[in-house]
Design an enzyme around this catalytic site. Structure first.
Site, PDB file in Angstrom:
ATOM      1  N   ARG A   1       4.975 -12.487  10.109  1.00  0.00           N
ATOM      2  CA  ARG A   1       5.588 -11.163   9.924  1.00  0.00           C
ATOM      3  C   ARG A   1       6.968 -11.155  10.543  1.00  0.00           C
ATOM      4  O   ARG A   1       7.203 -11.788  11.565  1.00  0.00           O
ATOM      5  CB  ARG A   1       4.777 -10.100  10.671  1.00  0.00           C
ATOM      6  CG  ARG A   1       3.509  -9.684  10.051  1.00  0.00           C
ATOM      7  CD  ARG A   1       2.849  -8.633  10.934  1.00  0.00           C
ATOM      8  NE  ARG A   1       3.305  -7.297  10.562  1.00  0.00           N
ATOM      9  CZ  ARG A   1       2.776  -6.623   9.549  1.00  0.00           C
ATOM     10  NH1 ARG A   1       1.811  -7.142   8.819  1.00  0.00           N
ATOM     11  NH2 ARG A   1       3.220  -5.416   9.259  1.00  0.00           N
TER      12      ARG A   1
ATOM     13  N   LYS B   1       4.162   0.995   9.505  1.00  0.00           N
ATOM     14  CA  LYS B   1       4.295   2.246   8.765  1.00  0.00           C
ATOM     15  C   LYS B   1       3.721   3.415   9.548  1.00  0.00           C
ATOM     16  O   LYS B   1       4.222   4.534   9.462  1.00  0.00           O
ATOM     17  CB  LYS B   1       3.632   2.117   7.391  1.00  0.00           C
ATOM     18  CG  LYS B   1       4.522   1.352   6.422  1.00  0.00           C
ATOM     19  CD  LYS B   1       3.921   1.304   5.038  1.00  0.00           C
ATOM     20  CE  LYS B   1       2.849   0.261   4.969  1.00  0.00           C
ATOM     21  NZ  LYS B   1       2.433  -0.044   3.600  1.00  0.00           N
TER      22      LYS B   1
ATOM     23  N   GLU C   1       0.875  -1.163   0.000  1.00  0.00           N
ATOM     24  CA  GLU C   1       0.000   0.000   0.000  1.00  0.00           C
ATOM     25  C   GLU C   1       0.918   1.221   0.000  1.00  0.00           C
ATOM     26  O   GLU C   1       1.813   1.324   0.843  1.00  0.00           O
ATOM     27  CB  GLU C   1      -0.863  -0.015   1.269  1.00  0.00           C
ATOM     28  CG  GLU C   1      -1.839   1.121   1.284  1.00  0.00           C
ATOM     29  CD  GLU C   1      -2.733   1.137   2.528  1.00  0.00           C
ATOM     30  OE1 GLU C   1      -2.703   0.183   3.316  1.00  0.00           O
ATOM     31  OE2 GLU C   1      -3.457   2.146   2.676  1.00  0.00           O
TER      32      GLU C   1
HETATM   33  P1  ATP Z   1       2.554  -2.073   8.122  1.00  0.00           P
HETATM   34  O1  ATP Z   1       1.777  -2.781   9.157  1.00  0.00           O
HETATM   35  O2  ATP Z   1       4.015  -1.982   8.396  1.00  0.00           O
HETATM   36  O3  ATP Z   1       1.970  -0.758   7.755  1.00  0.00           O
HETATM   37  P2  ATP Z   1       1.344  -3.426   5.937  1.00  0.00           P
HETATM   38  O4  ATP Z   1       1.166  -4.878   6.062  1.00  0.00           O
HETATM   39  O5  ATP Z   1       0.147  -2.572   6.093  1.00  0.00           O
HETATM   40  O6  ATP Z   1       2.533  -3.009   6.860  1.00  0.00           O
HETATM   41  P3  ATP Z   1       1.592  -3.337   3.106  1.00  0.00           P
HETATM   42  O7  ATP Z   1       2.107  -2.237   2.266  1.00  0.00           O
HETATM   43  O8  ATP Z   1       0.143  -3.614   3.053  1.00  0.00           O
HETATM   44  O9  ATP Z   1       2.028  -3.032   4.584  1.00  0.00           O
HETATM   45  O10 ATP Z   1       2.427  -4.647   2.873  1.00  0.00           O
HETATM   46  C1  ATP Z   1       2.773  -5.193   1.635  1.00  0.00           C
HETATM   47  C2  ATP Z   1       3.136  -6.633   1.827  1.00  0.00           C
HETATM   48  O11 ATP Z   1       4.239  -6.757   2.720  1.00  0.00           O
HETATM   49  C3  ATP Z   1       1.985  -7.409   2.424  1.00  0.00           C
HETATM   50  O12 ATP Z   1       1.867  -8.630   1.752  1.00  0.00           O
HETATM   51  C4  ATP Z   1       2.401  -7.608   3.851  1.00  0.00           C
HETATM   52  O13 ATP Z   1       1.847  -8.774   4.361  1.00  0.00           O
HETATM   53  C5  ATP Z   1       3.933  -7.650   3.753  1.00  0.00           C
HETATM   54  N1  ATP Z   1       4.540  -7.215   5.007  1.00  0.00           N
HETATM   55  C6  ATP Z   1       4.329  -6.051   5.655  1.00  0.00           C
HETATM   56  N2  ATP Z   1       5.011  -6.026   6.816  1.00  0.00           N
HETATM   57  C7  ATP Z   1       5.675  -7.194   6.905  1.00  0.00           C
HETATM   58  C8  ATP Z   1       6.547  -7.778   7.875  1.00  0.00           C
HETATM   59  N3  ATP Z   1       6.873  -7.138   9.002  1.00  0.00           N
HETATM   60  N4  ATP Z   1       7.052  -9.013   7.621  1.00  0.00           N
HETATM   61  C9  ATP Z   1       6.736  -9.654   6.497  1.00  0.00           C
HETATM   62  N5  ATP Z   1       5.927  -9.168   5.555  1.00  0.00           N
HETATM   63  C10 ATP Z   1       5.390  -7.960   5.741  1.00  0.00           C
HETATM   64 MG    MG Z   2      -1.577  -3.110   4.649  1.00  0.00          MG
END
Ligand code: ATP
Ligand code: MG
Length: 566
Positions: free
Chosen positions: A264, A274, A39
């Site tokens: 994660r 984020k 995102e």
């Molecule tokens: P955050 O919680 O840090 O804002 P998010 O999951 O909302 O992260 P996205 O941009 O939606 O962030 O993530 C893109 C991809 O990266 C998704 O498939 C998500 O599952 C993966 N991802 C995000 N954070 C992690 C993490 N800490 N470890 C492994 N994969 C991750």
């Molecule tokens: Mg997300």
């Protein structure tokens, strides 16, 4: 399992096992097609690297493809700056989506049609409950939800209202489109989840074309389906969303990718959300998204971490079905391992102490040969200037040395790396403060290169730079950004645990002249001090270095201790 014989080079993990199995049974006709779906509401961090390495890595290993898809359904928080940084960071990590760059927003029209299809099938309805009421009606984990009074609107009424939602007739939050599933489902995600909300907001790509936006759950699976993704790999928090993912593609009767969830990445002394990273930037706790203390890929890069070290780290940690928290030392271990191979050695003095070699001819400069990397002969040798006035590290001299201290002290002889043996013959102090400001020494001309012909030994070798040729540099030393191994403690504002000493700036370090003009982001090992990287703030006149990591390998120590305890 015999099925893995062709690909035994890659570390096995359960996601990879599923792919291998599907290839064996021909589930997707031999296709492997993954995607990385960020995102664009922030910069990528080391957790994303794990997902990137997994998705792009599996595609590469099995001759498949991996898409980059921006999950841009949230117009209020998304910006073009983030889109650009995300692309740059993925390329930097070493992955390539080629011509497969997609945006969920490209599918808005198709998603709208699918919403209409569900309305016509009696599977979706326009609901006039407010967000607060929807929450109240949803029930809890222990109590079933209550059906919305608008749940049984006629198909015609729903079609009419949904069209008028799109046309902009209603204000934000006035209505939603919801799927009609089961208000008593034990899975809260299945209790008539919202599919569309009204939001009169400008979108970074579609402008003001839309004032209704699809929710993540109504977007993600269908986007995967449109792109004919085989394995839709995401993190564990989406496990409870999988029934909904499946429900949408099944109700729509479209191609059905398989969602697989993995753990994660979490690291000690680090926040990887984020939202929290944005807080650090907005509240000025760091200098920006690419501050070298940030766990963002931009920050890590600026700090001097290499893409290889991050990829090695990601492949070593594997993937599993349980969330844990990894020692930050493990990441540092992989950085050291990689930089040890690639970083040229140079000499630099962080806190200079002037040394005058009294018996060395005034005005003379000689060039001494130094090895660029003892790990890699092909990196060659260089010439380091030596002269009458040098700088050594303040901490390499003690006027009253404690028992185990073998470095320079009055009357004591030590070796200058690649140079001569010197003996301290005098100490000059600041009259007012008593601080040692200069040393006088003599050198033994017969020890050139570091050995005495009479075979006498010295107990230590210290680094140095020649004063008149040294380059003046700013050096930024970093420590953990947080003082707590887990700064994400519930009920406490995470910034409470910020480390007030996470950045220390040394304004006048002295570096040997061979680093003059080094390109931004080039890596060095400053002998005995650590790995350093040229910061973009550098100017031709004055380089700025970031300490990537100190030499001390805490992880190796932890490992050693653990082994000894076995
Ligand atoms: P955050 O919680 O840090 O804002 P998010 O999951 O909302 O992260 P996205 O941009 O939606 O962030 O993530 C893109 C991809 O990266 C998704 O498939 C998500 O599952 C993966 N991802 C995000 N954070 C992690 C993490 N800490 N470890 C492994 N994969 C991750
Ligand atoms: Mg997300």
């Amino acid at each position: 399992m015999a099925s893995t014989t062709t690909t035994e080079t890659a570390a096995s993990n359960f996601v990879r096992d599923i792919v291998v199995d599907d290839l064996k049974t021909g589930k997707y006709q031999g296709r492997v097609h993954t995607r990385f779906p960020p995102e664009p509401n922030g910069y990528l961090h080391i957790g994303h690297a794990k997902s990137i390495c997994l998705n792009f890595g599996l595609a590469a290993e099995f001759g498949g493809e991996c898409n980059l898809r921006f999950d841009d359904t949230n117009p209020e928080k998304e910006e073009t700056e983030y889109v650009e940084s995300i692309m740059e960071n993925i390329r930097w990590l070493g992955f390539d989506w080629e011509n497969r760059l997609y945006y969920a927003s490209d599918y808005f029209e198709q998603l709208y049609k699918w919403a209409v299809q569900l309305i016509k099938a009696g599977k979706a309805y326009v609901c006039d409950l407010s967000a607060e009421e929807v929450r109240q009606y949803r029930g809890t984990l222990t109590e079933p939800g209550k059906e919305s009074p608008y749940r049984n609107r006629s198909v015609e009424a729903n079609l009419d209202l949904f069209e008028r939602m799109r046309a902009g007739e209603f204000h934000d939050g006035a209505r939603t489109l919801r799927s009609k599933i089961d208000m008593a489902s034990p899975n809260l995600n299945m209790r008539d989840p919202v599919m569309y909300r009204i939001l009169h907001a400008e979108h970074h790509r579609t402008g003001d074309k839309w004032c209704i936006y699809p929710m993540y759950d109504f977007t993600h699976g269908q986007s995967d389906s449109i792109e004919r993704i085989t394995h839709s790999i995401c993190t564990l928090e989406f496990e409870d969303h999988r029934p909904l993912y499946d429900w949408y593609v099944e109700q729509l009767g479209i191609y059905h990718p398989q969602q697989i969830e993995f753990d994660r990445l979490n690291l000690t002394y680090t926040v990887l959300s984020k939202r929290k990273l944005l807080t650090l930037v907005q509240e000025g706790h760091v200098r920006g998204w690419d501050d070298p203390r940030m766990p963002t890929l931009a920050g890590i890069r600026r700090r001097g971490y290499t893409p290889e070290s991050i990829r090695n780290f990601c492949s070593s940690i594997g993937v599993s079905k349980t969330n844990g928290i990894l020692d930050l030392g493990l990441l540092e271990h992989f950085v050291r391992e990689d930089l040890n191979r690639r970083a040229p050695r140079v000499m630099a003095v962080l806190r200079p102490l002037r040394v005058v070699i009294d018996n060395y001819p005034e005005g003379q400069i000689e060039m001494l040969e130094a090895v660029n990397n003892p790990e890699d002969e092909s990196m060659g040798k260089r010439q380091v200037p030596f002269s009458r006035v040098l700088y050594i590290e303040q901490e390499d001299f003690r006027e009253n040395p404690p028992k185990q201290y073998f470095r320079l002290a009055p009357g004591r002889e030590v070796r200058l790396r690649y140079g001569y043996f010197i003996t301290c013959t005098g100490v000059v102090k600041d009259e007012k403060t008593g601080e040692v400001v200069e040393l006088h020494c003599t050198y033994d001309p017969s020890t050139r290169g570091g050995n005495a012909p009479d075979g006498r030994k010295v107990k230590s070798t210290i680094h140095w730079v020649s004063a008149s040729q040294a380059i003046d540099a700013e050096v930024r030393l970093y420590d953990y950004l947080f003082v707590r191994p887990n700064p994400n403690e519930e009920g406490v504002v995470f910034t409470t645990f910020l480390n007030p000493r996470s950045l220390e700036i040394v304004y006048h370090a002295k570096v040997e002249p061979s680093v003059a003009g080094a390109a931004t982001f080039s890596h060095y090992q400053f002998e005995r001090l650590g790995y350093f990287c040229v910061d973009p703030d550098s100017t031709a006149a004055r380089p700025v270095f970031n300490r990537t990591t100190a030499l001390r390998d805490t992880w190796a120590k932890i490992e050693k201790r653990a082994k000894e305890a076995e």
